[in-house]
Scaffold this motif. Structure first.
Motif, PDB file in Angstrom:
ATOM      1  N   LEU A 155       0.830  -1.210   0.000  1.00  0.00           N
ATOM      2  CA  LEU A 155       0.000   0.000   0.000  1.00  0.00           C
ATOM      3  C   LEU A 155       0.864   1.260   0.000  1.00  0.00           C
ATOM      4  O   LEU A 155       0.530   2.254  -0.654  1.00  0.00           O
ATOM      5  N   GLY A 156       1.969   1.214   0.728  1.00  0.00           N
ATOM      6  CA  GLY A 156       2.881   2.353   0.714  1.00  0.00           C
ATOM      7  C   GLY A 156       3.489   2.568  -0.657  1.00  0.00           C
ATOM      8  O   GLY A 156       3.616   3.707  -1.127  1.00  0.00           O
ATOM      9  N   TRP A 157       3.863   1.462  -1.308  1.00  0.00           N
ATOM     10  CA  TRP A 157       4.399   1.549  -2.676  1.00  0.00           C
ATOM     11  C   TRP A 157       3.360   2.148  -3.606  1.00  0.00           C
ATOM     12  O   TRP A 157       3.681   3.019  -4.422  1.00  0.00           O
ATOM     13  N   ALA A 158       2.113   1.700  -3.487  1.00  0.00           N
ATOM     14  CA  ALA A 158       1.054   2.166  -4.384  1.00  0.00           C
ATOM     15  C   ALA A 158       0.867   3.671  -4.269  1.00  0.00           C
ATOM     16  O   ALA A 158       0.761   4.384  -5.283  1.00  0.00           O
ATOM     17  N   SER A 159       0.834   4.185  -3.053  1.00  0.00           N
ATOM     18  CA  SER A 159       0.584   5.611  -2.876  1.00  0.00           C
ATOM     19  C   SER A 159       1.769   6.462  -3.296  1.00  0.00           C
ATOM     20  O   SER A 159       1.587   7.589  -3.788  1.00  0.00           O
ATOM     21  N   SER A 160       2.981   5.945  -3.124  1.00  0.00           N
ATOM     22  CA  SER A 160       4.162   6.733  -3.479  1.00  0.00           C
ATOM     23  C   SER A 160       4.502   6.661  -4.954  1.00  0.00           C
ATOM     24  O   SER A 160       5.007   7.626  -5.537  1.00  0.00           O
ATOM     25  N   MET A 161       4.220   5.527  -5.588  1.00  0.00           N
ATOM     26  CA  MET A 161       4.613   5.345  -6.983  1.00  0.00           C
ATOM     27  C   MET A 161       3.575   5.847  -7.978  1.00  0.00           C
ATOM     28  O   MET A 161       3.911   6.175  -9.117  1.00  0.00           O
ATOM     29  N   ALA A 162       2.314   5.901  -7.584  1.00  0.00           N
ATOM     30  CA  ALA A 162       1.261   6.311  -8.519  1.00  0.00           C
ATOM     31  C   ALA A 162       1.553   7.651  -9.187  1.00  0.00           C
ATOM     32  O   ALA A 162       1.410   7.776 -10.412  1.00  0.00           O
ATOM     33  N   PRO A 163       1.973   8.698  -8.445  1.00  0.00           N
ATOM     34  CA  PRO A 163       2.255   9.975  -9.125  1.00  0.00           C
ATOM     35  C   PRO A 163       3.382   9.875 -10.149  1.00  0.00           C
ATOM     36  O   PRO A 163       3.317  10.508 -11.209  1.00  0.00           O
ATOM     37  N   ALA A 164       4.425   9.076  -9.843  1.00  0.00           N
ATOM     38  CA  ALA A 164       5.545   8.934 -10.778  1.00  0.00           C
ATOM     39  C   ALA A 164       5.118   8.171 -12.029  1.00  0.00           C
ATOM     40  O   ALA A 164       5.540   8.493 -13.146  1.00  0.00           O
ATOM     41  N   ILE A 165       4.279   7.164 -11.859  1.00  0.00           N
ATOM     42  CA  ILE A 165       3.823   6.369 -13.000  1.00  0.00           C
ATOM     43  C   ILE A 165       2.856   7.176 -13.867  1.00  0.00           C
ATOM     44  O   ILE A 165       2.950   7.170 -15.095  1.00  0.00           O
ATOM     45  N   MET A 166       1.934   7.873 -13.226  1.00  0.00           N
ATOM     46  CA  MET A 166       0.937   8.636 -13.969  1.00  0.00           C
ATOM     47  C   MET A 166       1.544   9.852 -14.641  1.00  0.00           C
ATOM     48  O   MET A 166       1.207  10.192 -15.794  1.00  0.00           O
ATOM     49  N   GLY A 167       2.474  10.557 -13.965  1.00  0.00           N
ATOM     50  CA  GLY A 167       2.988  11.806 -14.516  1.00  0.00           C
ATOM     51  C   GLY A 167       1.952  12.912 -14.350  1.00  0.00           C
ATOM     52  O   GLY A 167       1.170  12.916 -13.399  1.00  0.00           O
ATOM     53  N   VAL A 168       1.924  13.854 -15.285  1.00  0.00           N
ATOM     54  CA  VAL A 168       1.000  15.000 -15.288  1.00  0.00           C
ATOM     55  C   VAL A 168       0.705  15.521 -13.881  1.00  0.00           C
ATOM     56  O   VAL A 168      -0.432  15.440 -13.403  1.00  0.00           O
ATOM     57  N   PRO A 169       1.720  16.086 -13.183  1.00  0.00           N
ATOM     58  CA  PRO A 169       1.500  16.574 -11.814  1.00  0.00           C
ATOM     59  C   PRO A 169       0.450  17.667 -11.724  1.00  0.00           C
ATOM     60  O   PRO A 169      -0.109  17.898 -10.646  1.00  0.00           O
ATOM     61  N   GLU A 170       0.172  18.317 -12.859  1.00  0.00           N
ATOM     62  CA  GLU A 170      -0.857  19.357 -12.842  1.00  0.00           C
ATOM     63  C   GLU A 170      -2.262  18.767 -12.745  1.00  0.00           C
ATOM     64  O   GLU A 170      -3.236  19.511 -12.586  1.00  0.00           O
ATOM     65  N   ARG A 171      -2.367  17.449 -12.839  1.00  0.00           N
ATOM     66  CA  ARG A 171      -3.671  16.787 -12.696  1.00  0.00           C
ATOM     67  C   ARG A 171      -3.575  15.719 -11.614  1.00  0.00           C
ATOM     68  O   ARG A 171      -3.588  14.515 -11.891  1.00  0.00           O
ATOM     69  N   PRO A 172      -3.472  16.122 -10.350  1.00  0.00           N
ATOM     70  CA  PRO A 172      -3.277  15.154  -9.260  1.00  0.00           C
ATOM     71  C   PRO A 172      -4.420  14.159  -9.122  1.00  0.00           C
ATOM     72  O   PRO A 172      -4.231  13.080  -8.560  1.00  0.00           O
ATOM     73  N   GLU A 173      -5.591  14.504  -9.644  1.00  0.00           N
ATOM     74  CA  GLU A 173      -6.721  13.578  -9.529  1.00  0.00           C
ATOM     75  C   GLU A 173      -6.454  12.260 -10.267  1.00  0.00           C
ATOM     76  O   GLU A 173      -6.967  11.204  -9.874  1.00  0.00           O
ATOM     77  N   LEU A 174      -5.633  12.320 -11.337  1.00  0.00           N
ATOM     78  CA  LEU A 174      -5.312  11.092 -12.065  1.00  0.00           C
ATOM     79  C   LEU A 174      -4.388  10.201 -11.252  1.00  0.00           C
ATOM     80  O   LEU A 174      -4.542   8.977 -11.230  1.00  0.00           O
ATOM     81  N   SER A 175      -3.416  10.807 -10.571  1.00  0.00           N
ATOM     82  CA  SER A 175      -2.534  10.032  -9.692  1.00  0.00           C
ATOM     83  C   SER A 175      -3.322   9.418  -8.548  1.00  0.00           C
ATOM     84  O   SER A 175      -3.091   8.261  -8.160  1.00  0.00           O
ATOM     85  N   GLU A 176      -4.266  10.173  -8.019  1.00  0.00           N
ATOM     86  CA  GLU A 176      -5.097   9.658  -6.931  1.00  0.00           C
ATOM     87  C   GLU A 176      -5.948   8.488  -7.407  1.00  0.00           C
ATOM     88  O   GLU A 176      -6.146   7.509  -6.679  1.00  0.00           O
ATOM     89  N   GLU A 177      -6.444   8.586  -8.642  1.00  0.00           N
ATOM     90  CA  GLU A 177      -7.238   7.484  -9.194  1.00  0.00           C
ATOM     91  C   GLU A 177      -6.402   6.233  -9.366  1.00  0.00           C
ATOM     92  O   GLU A 177      -6.839   5.121  -9.041  1.00  0.00           O
ATOM     93  N   LEU A 178      -5.176   6.409  -9.877  1.00  0.00           N
ATOM     94  CA  LEU A 178      -4.302   5.252 -10.072  1.00  0.00           C
ATOM     95  C   LEU A 178      -3.931   4.627  -8.732  1.00  0.00           C
ATOM     96  O   LEU A 178      -3.948   3.396  -8.587  1.00  0.00           O
TER      97      LEU A 178
END
Length: 271
Positions: A150-173
């Motif tokens: 779970l820690g990996w999932a929350s920390s890696m999702a933003p790096a995998i998704m990219g587009v930091p200007e759209r944090p909702e996509l990282s949160e979804e992933l």
């Protein structure tokens, strides 16, 4: 076992050809919601969950069967045989790109065309081959998954998704990762990141479109170029996108690339 229940198959649209969408690691068919409907006016569109993901039948998960991508390829063939009307076109994100290759090699002619979004036949650098990761990087990633998924999932999702200007996509992933059974996710990660399908690519004879993000941590551009060079009848389309999920962060560019590719294929054209 009913394949519709096992893989939570969903269908929309109609047409003389069928588009089958398959999601990547840690995801489910909902990841196609921005793309799949765009094709429903000309194609029969099919989405489904890999066993162990989304709302698939978890009772159908067999650790031995899914200890390699071959098990998922067998499932894909069952899905296509059950739902396809006319020519079938496969669209696979990330690891599902390789699952589609294996399915086609098992049953040549299953697909009239093949689309890979962010594919990688091998994630580990090997001699002159650049996969994007050293073996110790992958071992460390898998160790982290084993100890703190779970820690990996929350920390890696933003790096995998990219587009930091759209944090909702990282949160979804991240939420998608966290919904996946950790034990199943750990095994699928090991199967995914330790797979090597480089030799399989050269055997593929299906017309293939490779959609590559301009920046991708998981499948960098050099990997997309490699796939294009090895697959005989392939087209490479680079979309301006930062991240491994352009079907979410750049869906219009992906749809445009797929439509142009399919419109050049008479057998796959929907009228």
């Amino acid at each position: 076992m009913n394949v519709h229940h096992r893989n939570n198959i969903r269908m929309q649209g109609s047409g003389p050809a069928t588009l089958v969408f398959a999601h990547g690691f840690g995801c489910d068919q909902n990841m196609w919601r921005l793309m799949a409907p765009r094709f429903a006016d000309r194609y029969k569109v099919v989405t489904f969950d890999l066993v162990g993901a989304g709302q698939s039948d978890l009772d159908a998960y067999d650790g031995a069967k899914y200890s390699s991508l071959e098990g998922y390829a067998d499932d894909l063939l069952e899905v296509v045989r059950d739902v396809a009307a006319g020519p079938a076109i496969f669209v696979g994100h990330s690891v599902s790109g390789m699952i589609g290759v294996l399915a086609e090699l098992k049953s040549p002619g299953t697909f009239a065309a093949n689309v890979m979004i962010g594919p990688s036949p091998c994630y580990i650098d090997d001699g002159d081959y650049v996969g994007g990761f050293a073996r110790e990087d992958i071992d460390s990633l898998l160790d982290t998954l084993d100890s703190n998924y779970l820690g990996w999932a929350s920390s890696m999702a933003p790096a995998i998704m990219g587009v930091p200007e759209r944090p909702e996509l990282s949160e979804e992933l991240s939420a998608s990762f966290c919904r996946t059974d950790p034990d199943i996710a750990k095994q699928f990660a090991r199967v995914t990141f330790l797979s090597d399908n480089r030799e399989d690519l050269a055997k593929l004879r299906t017309p293939t479109l490779i959609i590559q993000s301009s920046e991708d941590l998981i499948a960098p551009p050099v990997v997309g170029r490699y796939v294009h060079e090895v697959v005989p009848h392939s087209t490479l389309r680079v979309v301006e996108n930062v991240g491994h999920c352009p079907h979410l962060s750049a869906p219009d560019a992906c749809c445009d690339a797929i439509e142009a590719f399919l419109d050049a294929l008479p057998r796959a054209r929907a009228g």
